[in-house]
Design a protein around this motif. Structure first.
Motif, PDB file in Angstrom:
ATOM      1  N   ASP A   1       0.849  -1.194   0.000  1.00 15.99           N
ATOM      2  CA  ASP A   1       0.000   0.000   0.000  1.00 15.99           C
ATOM      3  C   ASP A   1       0.883   1.243   0.000  1.00 15.99           C
ATOM      4  O   ASP A   1       0.809   2.102   0.875  1.00 15.99           O
ATOM      5  N   ALA A   2       1.761   1.336  -0.993  1.00 15.30           N
ATOM      6  CA  ALA A   2       2.693   2.460  -1.057  1.00 15.30           C
ATOM      7  C   ALA A   2       1.942   3.777  -1.148  1.00 15.30           C
ATOM      8  O   ALA A   2       0.969   3.893  -1.888  1.00 15.30           O
ATOM      9  N   PRO A   3       2.374   4.790  -0.388  1.00 13.11           N
ATOM     10  CA  PRO A   3       1.624   6.047  -0.349  1.00 13.11           C
ATOM     11  C   PRO A   3       1.952   7.008  -1.478  1.00 13.11           C
ATOM     12  O   PRO A   3       1.302   8.021  -1.609  1.00 13.11           O
ATOM     13  N   HIS A   4       2.997   6.721  -2.263  1.00 14.07           N
ATOM     14  CA  HIS A   4       3.460   7.700  -3.238  1.00 14.07           C
ATOM     15  C   HIS A   4       3.021   7.297  -4.646  1.00 14.07           C
ATOM     16  O   HIS A   4       3.419   6.261  -5.167  1.00 14.07           O
ATOM     17  N   GLY A   5       2.223   8.154  -5.255  1.00 19.63           N
ATOM     18  CA  GLY A   5       1.797   7.932  -6.631  1.00 19.63           C
ATOM     19  C   GLY A   5       0.699   6.900  -6.717  1.00 19.63           C
ATOM     20  O   GLY A   5       0.601   5.985  -5.901  1.00 19.63           O
ATOM     21  N   PRO A   6      -0.181   7.020  -7.706  1.00 20.50           N
ATOM     22  CA  PRO A   6      -1.231   6.018  -7.878  1.00 20.50           C
ATOM     23  C   PRO A   6      -0.635   4.682  -8.290  1.00 20.50           C
ATOM     24  O   PRO A   6       0.269   4.627  -9.126  1.00 20.50           O
ATOM     25  N   LEU A   7      -1.083   3.623  -7.685  1.00 22.29           N
ATOM     26  CA  LEU A   7      -0.606   2.300  -8.034  1.00 22.29           C
ATOM     27  C   LEU A   7      -1.382   1.843  -9.261  1.00 22.29           C
ATOM     28  O   LEU A   7      -2.330   1.071  -9.179  1.00 22.29           O
ATOM     29  N   ALA A   8      -0.973   2.352 -10.431  1.00 18.21           N
ATOM     30  CA  ALA A   8      -1.756   2.176 -11.651  1.00 18.21           C
ATOM     31  C   ALA A   8      -1.175   1.067 -12.510  1.00 18.21           C
ATOM     32  O   ALA A   8       0.045   0.949 -12.665  1.00 18.21           O
ATOM     33  N   GLN A   9      -2.079   0.293 -13.072  1.00  7.86           N
ATOM     34  CA  GLN A   9      -1.712  -0.688 -14.083  1.00  7.86           C
ATOM     35  C   GLN A   9      -2.607  -0.458 -15.297  1.00  7.86           C
ATOM     36  O   GLN A   9      -3.791  -0.162 -15.161  1.00  7.86           O
ATOM     37  N   VAL A  10      -2.004  -0.592 -16.474  1.00  5.16           N
ATOM     38  CA  VAL A  10      -2.713  -0.329 -17.711  1.00  5.16           C
ATOM     39  C   VAL A  10      -2.813  -1.618 -18.510  1.00  5.16           C
ATOM     40  O   VAL A  10      -1.797  -2.236 -18.836  1.00  5.16           O
ATOM     41  N   LEU A  11      -4.044  -2.033 -18.805  1.00  4.95           N
ATOM     42  CA  LEU A  11      -4.289  -3.152 -19.713  1.00  4.95           C
ATOM     43  C   LEU A  11      -4.397  -2.586 -21.118  1.00  4.95           C
ATOM     44  O   LEU A  11      -5.355  -1.878 -21.445  1.00  4.95           O
ATOM     45  N   TYR A  12      -3.395  -2.871 -21.943  1.00  4.67           N
ATOM     46  CA  TYR A  12      -3.333  -2.301 -23.287  1.00  4.67           C
ATOM     47  C   TYR A  12      -3.558  -3.399 -24.311  1.00  4.67           C
ATOM     48  O   TYR A  12      -3.085  -4.534 -24.173  1.00  4.67           O
ATOM     49  N   GLY A  13      -4.289  -3.046 -25.378  1.00  2.00           N
ATOM     50  CA  GLY A  13      -4.496  -3.993 -26.470  1.00  2.00           C
ATOM     51  C   GLY A  13      -5.561  -3.486 -27.409  1.00  2.00           C
ATOM     52  O   GLY A  13      -6.319  -2.567 -27.084  1.00  2.00           O
ATOM     53  N   PRO A  14      -5.667  -4.062 -28.611  1.00  2.25           N
ATOM     54  CA  PRO A  14      -6.667  -3.615 -29.584  1.00  2.25           C
ATOM     55  C   PRO A  14      -8.082  -3.920 -29.113  1.00  2.25           C
ATOM     56  O   PRO A  14      -8.302  -4.701 -28.180  1.00  2.25           O
ATOM     57  N   GLY A  15      -9.055  -3.299 -29.753  1.00  4.09           N
ATOM     58  CA  GLY A  15     -10.442  -3.529 -29.409  1.00  4.09           C
ATOM     59  C   GLY A  15     -10.840  -4.975 -29.600  1.00  4.09           C
ATOM     60  O   GLY A  15     -10.420  -5.641 -30.551  1.00  4.09           O
TER      61      GLY A  15
END
Length: 842
Positions: A27-41
């Motif tokens: 639960d790191a307090p610095h920055g959003p813990l973001a993950q991006v699911l990338y791919g075509p439609g």
């Protein structure tokens, strides 16, 4: 969240990667813990995100799904999240600050520590980055677009097609025709039939290139039609050669599967699908689609399916069985996949522009049909929200259909009436550019939209831009349609609001009084627009110090609103609030307090969070408590109100500045001179930045600060500040204005503190004489002026005159405010009474 997909299969590696990354982060307090699911439609990003959210929901205190294709939908979702979590006690405030309040709560983990935000189908990283908590939350983003690393701290997971084993597993799980038998599942030697099933699943999965959406469509088709895999593959190859759209943003195999499914649909279901393709890929309410009164305006193939809820649901269920839409029976909502929407829309384009336009027009008819034509009425909010997400995707903002343009105008009006100023301005500006080009700048609907944009800009603080737009719009309206036009009258009121915001109260009053007879002629006395103008006239009168006249207008407006919309409507409460202000300015403190107690009790009984005007009711309650002598309670109350304002609308908002200007006086009375000085100096600076140094509200803040300076032992600075404020206020309003009299009384005290007793007596005598004529003999401010003058007479050696004036004034204090009021006691102790100025129009 959307409902869980019961057919979800495979994707174990992707789900494990998401979970492992967040476990490593903790639960790191610095920055959003973001993950991006990338791919075509059509690759299955949304399904992975949805499965993750459902599978691990117990780990989180908050899980919130945000449809991120339109910025307005992101904003709506975050505001709604704040409401669900009861993070703010105010709704309808400036939406930017409500959003920041929500994000701040997620960042700090108060009241909920673990949260997951899912931004589905994000388009532009720079937009999403504005709406991320600055730490604490887990954020999952699905997108077709790469390039997130340079915009925000995020880890990317490239979602690929199913591998052959995953695609086969999905098909055999989803299609009974290909299902694995119990013996095969136990790895016992397969029979010929079982081997055939496996071979067919492999062949079909290979033909579909492992594309999850294509595999899903094929599985649904096989289940619904019960054709063999061989027949499906034969049809797939034939359509693949016939159907092709160049430069499409979706895989060809997905398009072919979608076309095959369309070919299998009943006529009514296909017509519905083509109509849904013209709407947003957001949930569509069945109430929007089924409007029997509009059937004659719809294409013939749509009339039957939209003639009743039963027929609509039958068609929707058919589309859902083919996996072309999702149907939520609990909410009565249908949602088309954005890739399916694009494919269907592209197919209509191949048939020619008229095919697409026919269904688009049908959507515009349906959208316009939902318009209750009452954006002012709160009970219509849910109906307007039903259509708003679909305005831009459906092309309603550039439509040739006048009724849907009327809906757009009403949507903008409703948004700014609910203090959604940013959304109102954005929607209006987008449409206005197109309408000016398409309809012409003189078209009545163009001018009506420009009028609503002017209101939104004014509320956003873009006063000069709003005033210029209103001026240009009124000129065109007057020339093209005359002054009796209702749009001209609405624009005229907006123009008056702009004048008032700049402190030009006399000009605003003259303007409103000039047009009031025309409002009565066009709308009648009891119409909301006429009552709004009557209320505006009362505001102008109050700002000009004509309190009795303001009270008369406000009583009439209040009585009419009670009769037409009821006692508890927010507009009626606004009128009651105006009455309370009038009464307090007239020195009727207890009556004012009674009104404000009743108003705040009504707000609580409404059972909803406070709106921004209602928070102003709360501020005035604090001022009324101070006037009636409940100083400690007033201080505590206003400190809390200021904190709410700062958190929710920011330090530069006029309402925040109004609270701060009043709170300086409470801190002064509590002997917190350091706190009063710090707040007073900051408030003057910000007022100057926001409205200018010569605005009446800035001068009110200067006058209140001057009292603090004198009490801190800086009488010369106090004298200079009071003299400057008095000179400018007298220039604006004239010497007999109540604010000028208040600052004059304080300036006399400054002069006395500087040793200029003779000047203090001279100014006090003049101020008292004017005050008795303007405010009356027994107004508390008149009595304070007299009590202070008695002190100055005594200092000048006029003991007998001082004693008589003090005796008479003390008796009047006891009669007016009661013997136990703090001011009465202070006068009895021969103490000086310091007066204050309330900002009028904020």
């Amino acid at each position: 969240m959307p409902p869980r997909n019961g057919h979800f299969t495979a994707r174990r590696a992707e789900l494990a990667t998401l979970r492992d990354r967040w476990r490593q982060h903790g639960d790191a307090p610095h920055g959003p813990l973001a993950q991006v699911l990338y791919g075509p439609g059509g690759i299955g990003k949304t399904e992975i995100a949805l499965e993750y959210a459902h599978r691990y929901r117990d780990y989180y205190d908050v899980v919130w799904w945000i449809r991120a294709e339109q910025e307005d939908l992101i904003r709506d979702a975050l505001i709604e999240l704040g409401r669900h979590l009861e993070l703010h006690d105010l709704r309808g405030s400036d939406s930017d600050h409500l959003i920041q309040s929500t994000l701040g709560a997620l960042r700090t983990g108060v009241p909920y520590r673990r949260s997951l935000l899912i931004f589905d189908n994000a388009i532009r990283p720079e937009i999403i980055s504005r709406y991320l908590p600055e730490g604490g939350s887990h954020v999952l983003i699905t997108t077709q677009y790469l390039g997130w690393r340079g915009t925000l701290p995020a880890e990317t997971l490239n979602v690929l097609e199913f591998d052959l084993a995953e695609a086969v597993e999905f098909l055999r799980h989803r299609v009974p025709l290909l299902a694995m038998t119990e013996k095969e599942d136990r790895r016992i030697t397969a029979t010929a039939d079982e081997e055939r099933r496996r071979t067919e699943a492999v062949e079909l999965a290979s033909a579909l290139d492992g594309l999850p959406l294509a595999v899903e469509h094929a599985a649904a088709y096989l289940n619904e039609t019960e054709v063999t895999v061989g027949t499906y593959l034969e049809r797939f190859r034939r359509v693949s050669e016939e159907f092709f759209i160049p430069d499409a943003e979706y895989p060809h195999a997905v398009a072919v599967c979608c076309v095959l499914s369309q070919n299998a649909l009943a006529r009514q279901a296909l017509a519905l699908l083509r109509t849904l393709a013209m709407i947003s890929p957001e949930p569509v309410s069945g109430d929007l689609l089924v409007q029997p009164d509009l059937l004659d305006e719809l294409p013939e193939d749509l009339r039957a399916v939209l003639s009743s809820t039963l027929r609509l649901r039958n068609a929707v269920r058919e589309l859902a069985r083919f996996s072309l839409v999702r149907f939520d029976g609990v909410r009565n909502e249908t949602q088309i996949h954005r890739i399916v929407k694009a494919i269907v829309q592209g197919g209509l384009g191949l048939e020619g522009p008229r095919a697409e336009e026919r269904h688009r027009h049908a959507v515009h008819v349906l959208l316009a049909g939902t318009d209750p034509e009452g954006p002012e009425r709160e009970e219509n909010d849910a109906v307007y929200e039903m259509s708003r997400p679909h305005l831009i995707p459906s092309g309603a903002l550039t439509s040739d259909y006048a009724p849907v343009r009327a809906l757009v105008i009403n949507q903008v009006r409703r948004l700014h009436l609910r203090a959604r100023y940013s959304e109102a301005a954005g929607l209006a500006a987008f449409a206005l550019q197109s309408w000016r080009r398409k309809l012409g700048p003189e078209h009545l609907q163009t001018l009506a939209l420009a009028t609503e944009l002017g209101v939104a800009l004014q509320r956003l603080g873009h006063g000069e831009e709003a005033l210029q737009l209103n001026t240009e719009t009124m000129t065109l309206l007057r020339g093209e349609y005359g002054v009796e036009n209702d749009v001209f009258l609405a624009c005229a009121r907006s123009y008056s609001t702009g004048l008032r915001a700049f402190g030009q109260y006399r000009e605003a009053l003259e303007w409103d009084e000039q047009w009031l007879p025309l409002y009565v002629q066009v709308f009648g006395w009891d119409h909301f627009q006429t009552l709004d103008v009557l209320s505006d006239i009362a505001i102008n009168l109050r700002c000009l110090g004509r309190y009795e006249e303001a009270l008369k207008n406000d009583r009439r407006t209040h009585d009419e609103r009670v009769r037409t919309i009821g006692e508890t409507h927010l507009r009626t409460l606004d009128s009651q609030f105006a009455l309370a202000r009038d009464l307090r300015r007239l020195g009727r403190y207890e009556d004012s307090l009674d009104e404000l107690i009743q108003i705040n009790r009504t707000v609580e009984q409404r059972g909803e969070p406070l709106r921004l005007p209602a928070l102003m009711y709360s501020m005035d309650l604090g001022v009324a408590l101070r006037r009636t002598g409940d100083r400690k309670e007033a201080l505590n109350h206003l400190e809390a109100v200021l904190n709410r304002h700062l958190a929710l609308v920011g330090a530069q908002h006029r309402h925040s500045l109004g609270v701060a200007t009043n709170l300086v006086n409470d801190r002064r009375l509590a002997k917190d001179l350091a706190g009063a000085l710090s707040l007073g100096e900051r408030t003057v600076r910000v007022w100057t930045d926001v409205v200018g140094g010569d605005h009446p509200n800035t001068l009110a803040a200067v006058a209140n600060l001057a009292v603090v300076l004198r009490l801190q032992g800086r009488p010369e600075e106090a004298r200079e500040a009071s003299a400057r404020a008095r000179a400018k206020l007298c220039e604006i309003f004239g010497e007999e204005h109540p604010h000028c009299l208040t600052v004059s009384a304080n300036l006399a005290s400054d002069l006395a503190a500087c040793g200029a007793v003779g000047e203090a007596v001279e100014l006090g005598e003049r101020t008292l004489g004017l005050g008795r004529g303007v405010r009356g003999e027994d107004h508390p401010f008149t009595l304070a002026t007299a009590a202070n003058l008695a002190l100055d007479h005594r200092a000048a050696g006029e003991g007998e005159l001082a004693s008589e004036l003090h005796r008479r004034t003390l008796a009047q204090y006891r009669e007016k405010l009661g013997p136990h009021h703090p001011e009465t006691r202070e006068v009895a102790q021969h103490l000086r009474i310091d007066l204050d100025v309330e900002p009028d129009y904020v």
